[in-house]
Design an enzyme around this catalytic site. Structure first.
Site, PDB file in Angstrom:
ATOM      1  CB  SER A 150      -0.955   0.033   1.212  1.00  0.00           C
ATOM      2  OG  SER A 150      -1.742  -1.128   1.235  1.00  0.00           O
ATOM      3  NE  ARG A 151       3.362   2.115  -4.990  1.00  0.00           N
ATOM      4  CZ  ARG A 151       3.418   0.910  -5.563  1.00  0.00           C
ATOM      5  NH1 ARG A 151       3.442  -0.206  -4.846  1.00  0.00           N
ATOM      6  NH2 ARG A 151       3.477   0.793  -6.862  1.00  0.00           N
ATOM      7  CG  LEU A 152       1.317   2.759   4.362  1.00  0.00           C
ATOM      8  CD1 LEU A 152       0.565   2.342   5.630  1.00  0.00           C
ATOM      9  CD2 LEU A 152       1.524   4.273   4.385  1.00  0.00           C
TER      10      LEU A 152
END
Ligand SMILES: Cc1cc2nc3c(=O)[nH]c(=O)nc-3n(C[C@H](O)[C@H](O)[C@H](O)COP(=O)(O)O)c2cc1C
Length: 207
Positions: free
Chosen positions: A185-187
C-alpha cells in the site's frame, strides 16, 4: 508497471544502531544473492558550474565506515564538477528486491596508494581502456577510439601497465544515508541516518 513490495523483515531504526555501513553491506549482499545485475551500480549526482545537476552510473568498489568509493577519469565531466563543487549524492537502486539506498555528502580523491591497489585488480583490457579514453571529451569516430586502444596496447606491450596520471578513486563521505524498503500500500519504510557530533542519528521518514 506497478509492483507490490514486502515479504522481508521490516526495516526499523534499530538496524542502524551500528551506523549505515553494515546495513549497506548486508543489502548489497542481498542484492547479489537475488542475482541483481550490477548490484554495486550506483547513480552519482553532481552539480555543474551553472548549478545544473548531472547524473550517471558508476560502480561502487569500496564500502567502509568513511564512505563509498568509485573509480573514474579525473578529467571527466563528473570529476571536474566535483572539483568545483564536492557535494554529491549516490543512489543504489535495487527494484528487484524493493530497496534503495541514497548517500549524500562530499567527495574527495582517494590516496594514490589506494588507487594503485585497486588498479592492480583490474583486467589488462580495462587498464588499456583507461589509457585510451579521455573520458567525456568528444571524439570523431569509433575508429579513432579503437586506434587509441591499439596505440596503448603497443605502448605497454610486454610490461605492466601503470595507473594513468588522470585516473583514480573518489570517496563520497556521507553526511546522511537513507535506506528505503518497499512495503504494501505504498507505506514504505524509510530510515535516514545523519551524522551529528561523531554519532549517527536515525529518523523515520514518511514514505
Ligand atoms: C553499469 C555502469 C557502470 C559504470 N561504471 C562506471 C565507473 O565505475 N566509472 C566511470 O567513470 N564510469 C562508469 N560508467 C560510465 C558512466 O556512467 C559515464 O558514462 C562516464 O563515467 C562519463 O560520465 P561523465 O561524463 O558525467 O563524467 C558506468 C556506466 C554504467 C551503465
Amino acid at each position: 508497471m506497478r509492483r507490490s513490495y514486502g515479504g522481508d523483515h521490516d526495516l526499523d531504526e534499530t538496524w542502524l544502531s551500528d551506523g549505515w555501513e553494515p546495513v549497506l553491506r548486508r543489502w548489497l549482499h542481498d542484492a547479489m544473492a537475488a542475482s541483481v545485475v550490477e548490484p554495486n551500480a550506483m547513480v552519482l549526482a553532481t552539480v555543474d558550474a551553472d548549478g545544473c545537476p548531472a547524473t550517471r552510473t558508476v560502480l561502487c568498489k569500496g564500502i567502509a565506515p568513511d564512505g563509498v568509493t568509485f573509480y573514474t577519469n579525473y578529467g571527466s565531466a563528473k570529476a571536474i564538477q566535483l572539483q568545483q563543487n564536492p557535494n554529491a549524492s549516490v543512489t543504489f537502486a535495487w527494484p528487484l528486491i524493493g530497496r534503495q539506498v541514497t548517500l549524500r555528502g562530499r567527495v574527495e580523491r582517494v590516496s594514490r596508494h589506494t588507487t594503485e591497489l585497486y588498479w592492480a585488480t583490474r583486467p589488462r583490457g580495462s587498464q588499456l581502456g583507461a589509457w585510451a579514453s579521455h573520458q567525456s571529451q568528444p571524439i570523431g569516430s569509433r575508429a579513432e577510439l579503437e586506434q587509441a586502444l591499439t596505440d596503448a596496447a603497443a605502448r605497454f606491450a610486454g610490461q605492466p601497465i601503470p595507473v594513468p596520471p588522470n585516473w583514480g578513486g573518489m570517496l563520497l563521505r556521507p553526511a546522511s544515508v537513507e535506506f528505503w524498503q518497499g512495503r504494501e500500500s505504498r507505506l514504505h519504510n524509510r530510515i535516514r541516518v545523519t551524522a551529528a557530533d561523531g554519532r549517527w542519528i536515525a529518523e523515520r521518514l514518511q514514505p
